[in-house]
Each structure stands twice: as structure tokens, then as C-alpha cells.
Motif scaffolding. Structure first.
Motif, PDB file in Angstrom:
ATOM      1  N   UNK A 149      21.246  82.060  -6.659  1.00  0.00           N
ATOM      2  CA  UNK A 149      19.906  81.799  -7.158  1.00  0.00           C
ATOM      3  C   UNK A 149      19.048  81.416  -5.882  1.00  0.00           C
ATOM      4  N   UNK A 150      17.634  81.526  -6.397  1.00  0.00           N
ATOM      5  CA  UNK A 150      16.740  81.463  -5.309  1.00  0.00           C
ATOM      6  C   UNK A 150      16.523  79.856  -4.874  1.00  0.00           C
ATOM      7  N   UNK A 151      16.839  79.032  -5.907  1.00  0.00           N
ATOM      8  CA  UNK A 151      16.834  77.465  -5.702  1.00  0.00           C
ATOM      9  C   UNK A 151      17.867  77.275  -4.638  1.00  0.00           C
ATOM     10  N   UNK A 152      19.043  77.857  -4.629  1.00  0.00           N
ATOM     11  CA  UNK A 152      20.315  77.758  -3.770  1.00  0.00           C
ATOM     12  C   UNK A 152      19.919  78.357  -2.556  1.00  0.00           C
ATOM     13  N   UNK A 153      20.437  77.458  -1.464  1.00  0.00           N
ATOM     14  CA  UNK A 153      20.316  77.968  -0.103  1.00  0.00           C
ATOM     15  C   UNK A 153      21.080  77.222   0.575  1.00  0.00           C
ATOM     16  N   UNK A 154      20.918  77.432   2.108  1.00  0.00           N
ATOM     17  CA  UNK A 154      21.674  76.774   3.101  1.00  0.00           C
ATOM     18  C   UNK A 154      20.871  75.416   3.359  1.00  0.00           C
ATOM     19  N   UNK A 155      21.605  74.234   3.284  1.00  0.00           N
ATOM     20  CA  UNK A 155      20.947  72.857   3.472  1.00  0.00           C
ATOM     21  C   UNK A 155      21.790  72.414   4.909  1.00  0.00           C
ATOM     22  N   UNK A 156      20.660  71.682   5.635  1.00  0.00           N
ATOM     23  CA  UNK A 156      21.119  71.406   6.911  1.00  0.00           C
ATOM     24  C   UNK A 156      22.063  70.201   6.615  1.00  0.00           C
ATOM     25  N   UNK A 157      23.378  70.061   7.000  1.00  0.00           N
ATOM     26  CA  UNK A 157      24.346  69.068   6.996  1.00  0.00           C
ATOM     27  C   UNK A 157      24.334  68.218   8.035  1.00  0.00           C
ATOM     28  N   UNK A 158      24.300  68.569   9.112  1.00  0.00           N
ATOM     29  CA  UNK A 158      24.077  67.940  10.516  1.00  0.00           C
ATOM     30  C   UNK A 158      23.115  68.335  11.623  1.00  0.00           C
ATOM     31  N   UNK A 159      22.489  67.544  12.101  1.00  0.00           N
ATOM     32  CA  UNK A 159      21.574  67.871  13.166  1.00  0.00           C
ATOM     33  C   UNK A 159      21.945  67.726  14.395  1.00  0.00           C
ATOM     34  N   UNK A 160      21.595  68.478  15.470  1.00  0.00           N
ATOM     35  CA  UNK A 160      21.678  68.550  16.761  1.00  0.00           C
ATOM     36  C   UNK A 160      20.516  68.735  17.422  1.00  0.00           C
ATOM     37  N   UNK A 161      20.489  67.780  18.753  1.00  0.00           N
ATOM     38  CA  UNK A 161      19.181  68.070  19.763  1.00  0.00           C
ATOM     39  C   UNK A 161      18.947  69.263  20.142  1.00  0.00           C
ATOM     40  N   UNK A 162      19.955  70.000  20.496  1.00  0.00           N
ATOM     41  CA  UNK A 162      19.840  71.328  21.013  1.00  0.00           C
ATOM     42  C   UNK A 162      20.878  72.561  20.457  1.00  0.00           C
ATOM     43  N   UNK A 163      20.626  73.682  20.962  1.00  0.00           N
ATOM     44  CA  UNK A 163      21.301  74.752  20.273  1.00  0.00           C
ATOM     45  C   UNK A 163      22.901  74.769  19.680  1.00  0.00           C
ATOM     46  N   UNK A 164      23.094  74.783  18.700  1.00  0.00           N
ATOM     47  CA  UNK A 164      24.502  75.004  18.145  1.00  0.00           C
ATOM     48  C   UNK A 164      25.442  75.963  18.641  1.00  0.00           C
ATOM     49  N   UNK A 466      19.200  84.019   3.157  1.00  0.00           N
ATOM     50  CA  UNK A 466      18.408  83.321   4.226  1.00  0.00           C
ATOM     51  C   UNK A 466      18.513  82.081   5.184  1.00  0.00           C
ATOM     52  N   UNK A 467      18.498  82.308   6.092  1.00  0.00           N
ATOM     53  CA  UNK A 467      18.609  81.314   7.161  1.00  0.00           C
ATOM     54  C   UNK A 467      17.904  81.115   8.423  1.00  0.00           C
ATOM     55  N   UNK A 468      16.693  80.482   8.790  1.00  0.00           N
ATOM     56  CA  UNK A 468      15.999  80.608   9.885  1.00  0.00           C
ATOM     57  C   UNK A 468      16.523  80.359  11.047  1.00  0.00           C
ATOM     58  N   UNK A 469      16.772  81.253  12.100  1.00  0.00           N
ATOM     59  CA  UNK A 469      17.452  80.975  13.403  1.00  0.00           C
ATOM     60  C   UNK A 469      18.403  81.862  13.903  1.00  0.00           C
ATOM     61  N   UNK A 470      19.132  81.454  14.888  1.00  0.00           N
ATOM     62  CA  UNK A 470      20.226  82.185  15.310  1.00  0.00           C
ATOM     63  C   UNK A 470      21.362  81.722  15.077  1.00  0.00           C
ATOM     64  N   UNK A 471      22.072  82.551  13.979  1.00  0.00           N
ATOM     65  CA  UNK A 471      23.481  81.887  13.459  1.00  0.00           C
ATOM     66  C   UNK A 471      24.521  82.399  14.573  1.00  0.00           C
ATOM     67  N   UNK A 472      24.859  81.418  15.392  1.00  0.00           N
ATOM     68  CA  UNK A 472      25.727  81.524  16.644  1.00  0.00           C
ATOM     69  C   UNK A 472      27.203  81.402  16.097  1.00  0.00           C
ATOM     70  N   UNK A 473      27.538  80.794  14.852  1.00  0.00           N
ATOM     71  CA  UNK A 473      29.009  80.827  14.585  1.00  0.00           C
ATOM     72  C   UNK A 473      28.837  80.502  12.984  1.00  0.00           C
ATOM     73  N   UNK A 474      29.977  80.887  12.419  1.00  0.00           N
ATOM     74  CA  UNK A 474      30.253  81.101  10.947  1.00  0.00           C
ATOM     75  C   UNK A 474      31.739  80.736  10.439  1.00  0.00           C
ATOM     76  N   UNK A 475      31.990  80.023   9.668  1.00  0.00           N
ATOM     77  CA  UNK A 475      33.230  79.631   9.269  1.00  0.00           C
ATOM     78  C   UNK A 475      33.331  79.435   7.599  1.00  0.00           C
ATOM     79  N   UNK A 476      34.083  80.061   7.022  1.00  0.00           N
ATOM     80  CA  UNK A 476      34.324  80.000   5.367  1.00  0.00           C
ATOM     81  C   UNK A 476      35.381  79.030   5.173  1.00  0.00           C
TER      82      UNK A 476
END
Length: 514
Positions: A149-164, A466-476
Motif C-alpha cells: 500500500x502507499x502508506x507502507x514503505x521503507x523505514x530507516x531502521x539504523x542510521x550511519x554517518x557515511x555511505x552504507x 520507492x527508496x531514495x538513494x543508492x541501494x548498495x546491498x539487499x538481503x531477504x
């Protein structure tokens, strides 16, 4: 001869020698050390009961300990496996008993029948799990995923100072790991998001753990992490980066265990073989090295790539899949010491992953996603422009669902008019283990879900996340209930692009299954 014997008998003893012997024995007798030991060994009381010496007490104590050890039966590896298997079966039976609420009201015969049915069901579950683990059976997850649904999306779980740069999940999907270009290695809980940071030890400790001095132009070590992997038992975490070493960490204590030297270039990718402590590392030096995390030893090196190794993956079988900047993908058969080489049609491959032992997925820098089979040297199916990006707002974007190859075949020139972002670089691909559900990520603010059709017939697009930024890694998640993405403002292996509005961190997207 008789006379000679008589002469020998009559030969007088040397008086000087005798005096020396007497002096030697007298000096030994006068020595307090020998006197003390002699007293210990021959001390007697008036009732002539002799006390044992301290040496005899030690010997008797060791004999008693040896007898106790003999009495204790040591568990063999086979017995340990049996004990763990029995405990696992009992756990499954307990789960099935909870489902049967009417079992208490049944008599003895009915209960035995129910127990037999339960054991048969457990045997089928275990057989299905074994087939899925071996890659012989593929779980049908793609058809069960509900459209978000439109309300469901990615939520930031952990923040990093530089690129993950990389993310990983534990075997039970409860814990996650992420690393970034500032050298931060974070261990976090999937449900709560509570995180704990791994602390790098001092240079002296790293040197004691096997780290070598920097070579070439480098004057000091860079802690920038490019890759990580978690062992199946959740005991070891391996990281690698610009310092050209493979670092081994203890997940339970978050302590640094070992630094494996040997690579002559940055360590760009890592993977553990499922169910083992065997670790594979790929590097910019064009080689793949094999390590044993449990013994902390080097095993061997694989050569074959003509340029930097970018991504690596493995399953339970002793096979390793790698891609490099030489536009090739290699399938290494480690026991046979052989390799199969797959060449990309006209692009440089960027990432890859196993679907099962015979099928695999890859992403390339021209925006394509390819499906491969071990029996063919060319891709079985190519999804062109898999991550199409437009200059208009997202609401005006063309819906790509239902198209066989993810782009409008009759309107390629129209896409090119919107700029170079039409062919977005695919940075990462992932497959939910033993299933037909896959995902790919790029730098255009989209993660796309794919359904892998049976018998490697093709790839069908499902949904856009939708997810803003470079998706450098994925894990299911192994259960398929959520997807983890490492998102950053810049690509994993460079700085040729930048998304200023993106946040550096780990994002989680839940997936609803029917």
C-alpha cells in the motif's frame, strides 16, 4: 681362566677410590634436601604405621582422577548430532501439540494415532526443508506477495554517518549487520532497531592478531569496510575493505579475533558457505581466497578473473559464484579445481547471487538484470532497463508492470530523451533463499521485486518499492516476510554519483504474504 678368575677375586680395592665414594655418599646423606625427602618417604610412628609420601599421594590422586574420567562417558560427535536432532524433533512435536487442543480428551489409542499422524507430518516438513535447502524445490513466494500500500514503505531502521556499503542477516532473521565507509560496523535487532557498535582494537592488538603493515603508497590502514558476511551458526562475522585484510569477529562478544593478510588489493566481497565455517573472499587483486574461520587458517587461492572481483556468493554446495570488471561471471567448482566462465553480452557485470545450484541472477552497469543457467554460457533471459528513471515526478512515471522485459520496446528513444538516468546502474541483487522471489536495487530511488518463473523461463516484474538513494546491498529474510536494504548517498565502490536527499542507513520494508 681359573687362575685369572682367582686373581680377579683377590684383587684389592683401591683405598683412594673407596674414600671418595664414602665422601660422596656421606655428602648426599648430609644434604638436607635428601634428608627431607627420605623423611617424607619413610616417616614412621611408634605403632609402626607407615605414612605414604607426598609423591605417592600425587600418584594415587592422579590415578583416582583417571578412574573418574574413565567412568565419565564422553559424548561422541554422532551422539551429539543425535541428541540435537532429538531435541529439534521434540520441539516440532511440541508445536504440533499446541495446535491439537482436543488431544487431552482422547483415550490412549486415539492419542497414539494422533501422535503417528503428527510424526508423519513432521517427516514431510523435514523432507520439504531438506529439498529446499538443497535447491531441488523452489518455494512459491512471488505469487503470495501482496502489493504494498502507499502508506507502507521503507523505514530507516539504523542510521550511519557515511555511505552504507553492505548489510547481512542472521540465519534466524532476528539480527542484522551493516557497515559503512567510515569503518563503522553495527549489530542491530530487527524488531526493535536497537544497535550495538563493534569497536576496532588498537594497532598493537591488530598486529598481534595477524595484521601486516601497509604496503605501497599507503602510509596507514584505512578502516573503510566494503563487504561483510555472517556464518550460518551466527558465531562469526567477517568484514573486509580498503586495508586489504579479512577481519574475523566474534558475534557473541563483538571482539576482534583475527586479521587474515594475503590480498594485494582491497577486499571487495565476502561469503560463508552455508552450514560451514568456510569463508571466501574476493579482491581487487583479481583473486579469490578460501579461509577456515574456525581454525583461523588459510586454505587456498583461486585465479581466473582478469580484472577486479566485485561480488561473490555461495550456497551449501562447494561452489562459488563471482563477477568481475572483466565482463565475466565465474562458477568455481572447488573440489574439482575447475571453473565455468559466463560472458556478459555487452556490459560489465556488477553483482550476482545464486537462485539455486544451477540458476543465478546478475545485474549490470547498463541497467540490465540477467537470468543465467549453468548449462548455457549466455543469459537465459535479459530484463533491459530494469530500473528506468524519469525526469518527471513519480506520479507521472510509466507503469512498467506486466511488461516482459521491464521497458517500452517501441519507445526507447523517448526514454533516452529524459537523460542518462534512463539506463540506471544496478548496484545489488538478492534472492529469497530457495524461492522464486528476487529483488534488485539501483541509484534511481527504486527497489524492484521480481518473480523467477519455473524452469528458468524468464523474470517477471512484480512491484516497485520507492527508496531514495543508492541501494548498495539487499538481503531477504529467510521467511520472506521483509526485505533489508543498505541505502546511501553514493555508490558502494566509488563516488561517481551522489543523491544529496538520501539518508545513509539501513531500511526495512515488510512484505505481506497470503
Amino acid at each position: 681362566m681359573k687362575g685369572r678368575r682367582k686373581n680377579l677375586k683377590k684383587r684389592p680395592s683401591n683405598p683412594a677410590k673407596g674414600s671418595n665414594n664414602k665422601k660422596r655418599f656421606s655428602s648426599l646423606a648430609d644434604d638436607s634436601f635428601f634428608e627431607a625427602t627420605d623423611q617424607k618417604r619413610h616417616r614412621k610412628f611408634e605403632n609402626d604405621e607407615e605414612i605414604k609420601s607426598s609423591d605417592e599421594e600425587v600418584e594415587s590422586g592422579s590415578e583416582a582422577e583417571a578412574e573418574d574420567k574413565e567412568e565419565e562417558i564422553e559424548e561422541t560427535p554422532a551422539e551429539k548430532r543425535k541428541r540435537l536432532a532429538d531435541a529439534f524433533l521434540e520441539k516440532l512435536r511440541a508445536k504440533e501439540r499446541e495446535k491439537d487442543e482436543d488431544e487431552e480428551s482422547e483415550d490412549g489409542e486415539g492419542r497414539r494415532e494422533r501422535e503417528g499422524e503428527r510424526d508423519t507430518l513432521i517427516a514431510k516438513i523435514l523432507q520439504q526443508d531438506q529439498l529446499e535447502e538443497s535447491g531441488r524445490v523452489r518455494r512459491a513466494l512471488a505469487s503470495r506477495v501482496h502489493k504494498p500500500e502507499t502508506s507502507e514503505g521503507f523505514r530507516i531502521l539504523v542510521k550511519h554517518r557515511q555511505a552504507v556499503t553492505c548489510v547481512a542477516l542472521s540465519e534466524d532473521d532476528s539480527r542484522g549487520f551493516s557497515a559503512s565507509k567510515d569503518g563503522a560496523i553495527v549489530h542491530w535487532d530487527v524488531e526493535t532497531g536497537k544497535s550495538e557498535k563493534y569497536l576496532w582494537p588498537s594497532d598493537e592488538v591488530l598486529k598481534a592478531h595477524g595484521m601486516k603493515a601497509p604496503q605501497g603508497r599507503a602510509k596507514k590502514h584505512s578502516k573503510q569496510v566494503l563487504a561483510m558476511a555472517v556464518s550460518s551458526d551466527g558465531g562469526y562475522l567477517a568484514t573486509g575493505g580498503l586495508d586489504r585484510h579479512v577481519h574475523l569477529w566474534d558475534v557473541r562478544t563483538r571482539q576482534h579475533l583475527q586479521a587474515f593478510p594475503g590480498h594485494k588489493g582491497p577486499v571487495s566481497c565476502l561469503t560463508f558457505r552455508q552450514g560451514t565455517a568456510e569463508l571466501f573472499s574476493g579482491s581487487f587483486d583479481r583473486s579469490i581466497k578460501i579461509w577456515n574461520a574456525e581454525d583461523r587458517t588459510y586454505i587456498s587461492t583461486l585465479f581466473g578473473h582478469q580484472s577486479e572481483v566485485l561480488t561473490i556468493d555461495s550456497l551449501r554446495k562447494e561452489r562459488v559464484l563471482t563477477v568481475g570488471r572483466d565482463r565475466t561471471m565465474h562458477l568455481w567448482k572447488v573440489p574439482e579445481e575447475s571453473q565455468l566462465v559466463f560472458r556478459a553480452p555487452a556490459s560489465s557485470l556488477e553483482c550476482c547471487c545464486f537462485i539455486n545450484n544451477d540458476d543465478f541472477l546478475s545485474g549490470s552497469d547498463d541497467g540490465n538484470v540477467e537470468l543465467w543457467n549453468v548449462l548455457r554460457k549466455k543469459p537465459v533471459h535479459i530484463v533491459k532497463n530494469a530500473h528506468v528513471s524519469f525526469g518527471e515526478p513519480k506520479s507521472d512515471q510509466i507503469n512498467l508492470e506486466g511488461l516482459s522485459n521491464g521497458h517500452k520496446e517501441n519507445d526507447v528513444q523517448d526514454l533516452l530523451r529524459h537523460g542518462s538516468t534512463a539506463l540506471s546502474w544496478v548496484n545489488s541483487v538478492a534472492v529469497c533463499r530457495s524461492s522464486d522471489l528476487a529483488a534488485s536495487g539501483a541509484g534511481n530511488g527504486l527497489v524492484r521485486l521480481w518473480a523467477i518463473e519455473n524452469e528458468s523461463k524468464g523474470i517477471r516484474p512484480l512491484f516497485e518499492l520507492p527508496l531514495d538513494g543508492f541501494v548498495n546491498s539487499l538481503a531477504f529474510a529467510k521467511s520472506g516476510k521483509f526485505l533489508i536494504a543498505g541505502v546511501a548517498q553514493e555508490p558502494r565502490l566509488g563516488r561517481w554519483g551522489r543523491a544529496a536527499s538520501a539518508k545513509n542507513g539501513v531500511a526495512l520494508h515488510p512484505l505481506k504474504l497470503s
